[in-house]
Design an enzyme around this catalytic site. Structure first.
Site, PDB file in Angstrom:
ATOM      1  N   VAL A 146      80.775  24.121 -58.765  1.00  0.00           N
ATOM      2  CA  VAL A 146      79.305  24.082 -58.749  1.00  0.00           C
ATOM      3  C   VAL A 146      78.808  22.841 -59.468  1.00  0.00           C
ATOM      4  CG1 VAL A 146      77.260  25.216 -59.703  1.00  0.00           C
ATOM      5  CG2 VAL A 146      79.075  26.597 -58.693  1.00  0.00           C
ATOM      6  N   CYS A 147      77.811  22.173 -58.894  1.00  0.00           N
ATOM      7  CA  CYS A 147      77.122  21.103 -59.628  1.00  0.00           C
ATOM      8  C   CYS A 147      75.632  21.185 -59.340  1.00  0.00           C
ATOM      9  CB  CYS A 147      77.680  19.731 -59.273  1.00  0.00           C
ATOM     10  SG  CYS A 147      77.240  19.181 -57.626  1.00  0.00           S
ATOM     11  N   ALA A 148      74.874  20.170 -59.733  1.00  0.00           N
ATOM     12  CA  ALA A 148      73.421  20.246 -59.617  1.00  0.00           C
ATOM     13  C   ALA A 148      72.968  20.232 -58.161  1.00  0.00           C
ATOM     14  CB  ALA A 148      72.766  19.107 -60.387  1.00  0.00           C
TER      15      ALA A 148
END
Lengths: 375, 75
Positions: free
Chosen positions: A72-74
């Protein structure tokens, strides 16, 4: 082995079904600390993507091989980069499509129950933000309450159900998320209701929502009764729907109560909050099912993914309803409050119609947890 | 502020600004300053966090109408 995309909807299902998931969150540490994807059986590892530019060898021993893995990232880009590296190492791995931005906007409709004459009550759970919106459906018509800015979700759902949105209501002027109420009313020709005491500064037309107002949905008539219940804001209004559900807005949650400080008037409003929670609500039937506008922790979700509890149960178990000493109550709700929601002043201005940020800016303003409660 | 090299990362989405910055700074001498221009919102916090975690020093950063500029001194 292989990398694939996982949608917010798939992640939401895993939260609601209480499945296991190992999340490698590659945002920087501050962002991760502030706000992450939570599930009863989710495990997390936070390593910022910029520490993995030379490869993932250093973290391989921290990733379990018996759990489904999600990076997961932004916004998605960095999670794809890291997921590709992990796939090259022989792991089956997914990345979150659209990143935390998409997660923050995703909503799951959950049917909470039947109303009289075939009516239905739906709750829209915005897992990434802890926001809850509602739709009352009856006799070919619908009312939307505390809508988010993702208006398509509500208009699309009404279309799917073959009903027309005739009334749109906000329990109060929100400070943690941008309301979609005005936009939905405009699009559908419905009436937009706001409590007038919260609307002193709004720059658009609205229908004032007063104590004891009655709104009827559909020809077979489901009744929404307004109950003035100040404390989170001075205008905060609750709704009793069909004599069965109590929509409490940001006044009362399952495991916490509303905070009185987001409009800068904690000391003035703490007395109202006390009065609402300890007098006005006490006069209501304990059989009413409380439907709040937020949840704070994932434990507040019921097994079916809904957030709902009997008022009587909350009187017995919610700490905020069991502080006998008024002075102690005052202290708890005005001192040592959690940090205020991201951009809450700008969000209030947007909900008043004073500023109109573009969509990207609105998204940025809402990033992070909602923080409307005190526990 | 003076710099020894300028990296134009405008228009690039995360993670590219930092991928490029890392590459650029690798070829520089210790003590030299890399100036980075980026437009990605996330770069504001990420470049600061990257500099810290990799031991470089973020000397200054500015926001000039949506273009974020950073001056990073190589360790």
């Amino acid at each position: 082995m292989s990398m694939k995309a996982m949608s917010s909807k798939e992640v939401a299902k895993k939260v609601m079904n209480k499945e296991e998931l190992f999340i490698l969150d590659v945002r920087n540490a501050d962002e991760f600390e502030d706000w992450k994807i939570e599930g009863d059986h989710f495990q997390h590892l936070n390593v910022p993507y910029f520490e993995l530019l030379d490869g993932v060898d250093g973290i391989m021993d921290q990733i379990p091989d018996d759990k489904e893995l999600l990076v997961v990232c932004a916004k998605e880009g960095s999670s794809i980069m890291v997921a590709e590296m992990l796939a090259e190492k022989g792991l089956d791995v997914s990345y979150l499509e659209g990143g935390m931005k998409a997660w923050s906007e995703h909503m799951e409709p959950v049917k909470v129950g039947e109303l009289s004459n075939g009516g239905e009550m739906y709750q829209f759970v915005r897992l990434g933000k802890g926001c809850l919106s509602y739709m009352v459906v009856s006799g070919g018509e619908a009312a939307v309450i505390d809508a988010t800015r993702m208006t398509d979700i509500f208009t699309g759902f009404a279309k799917e159900k073959g009903v027309k949105i005739t009334h749109v209501l906000d329990t109060h002027l929100h400070a943690d998320h941008i309301s979609g109420g005005r936009a939905i009313a405009k699009e559908t020709g419905g009436t937009y209701w706001l409590p007038p005491k919260d609307a002193g500064e709004v720059v658009f037309d609205y229908q004032p929502l007063n104590d004891n107002d009655e709104i009827t949905i559909g020809n077979i008539s489901i009744n929404i009764h307004a109950l003035y219940s100040p404390g989170h804001t001075i205008g905060s209004t609750s709704f009793v729907v069909d004599g069965k559900y109590l929509l409490t807005g940001d006044i009362l949650f399952i495991d916490s109560i509303g905070r009185p400080d987001l409009a800068g008037l904690a000391d003035d409003w703490v007395g109202d909050l006390r009065e609402t929670l300890y007098k006005r609500y006490r006069e209501l039937s304990e059989e009413l099912i409380v439907l709040p506008a937020h949840f704070m922790i994932i434990e507040e979700l019921n097994d079916d993914g809904s957030v709902a509890e009997k008022l009587g149960t909350l009187f017995a178990e919610n700490h905020g309803l069991n502080i006998e000493d008024e002075e102690k109550f005052r202290k708890i709700v005005t001192e040592n409050l959690p940090p205020q929601p991201n951009a809450y002043k700008e969000i209030r201005q947007t909900n008043m119609g004073k500023i109109t940020p573009d969509e990207d800016t609105q998204r940025e303003m809402e990033i992070g947890p909602n923080r409307c409660a005190v526990r | 502020m003076n710099s020894d090299k300028v990296l134009d990362a405008k228009g690039l989405a995360c993670p590219m600004p930092i991928v490029r910055a890392k590459k650029a700074i690798t070829d520089m001498e210790a003590g030299q300053v890399l100036e980075i221009h980026a437009t990605d919102q996330g770069s504001k916090t990420d470049i600061a966090a990257w500099a810290k975690s990799s031991g470089h020093e973020l000397l200054k950063d500015t926001d000039e109408g949506g273009v974020f500029k950073f001056w990073v001194k190589k360790n």
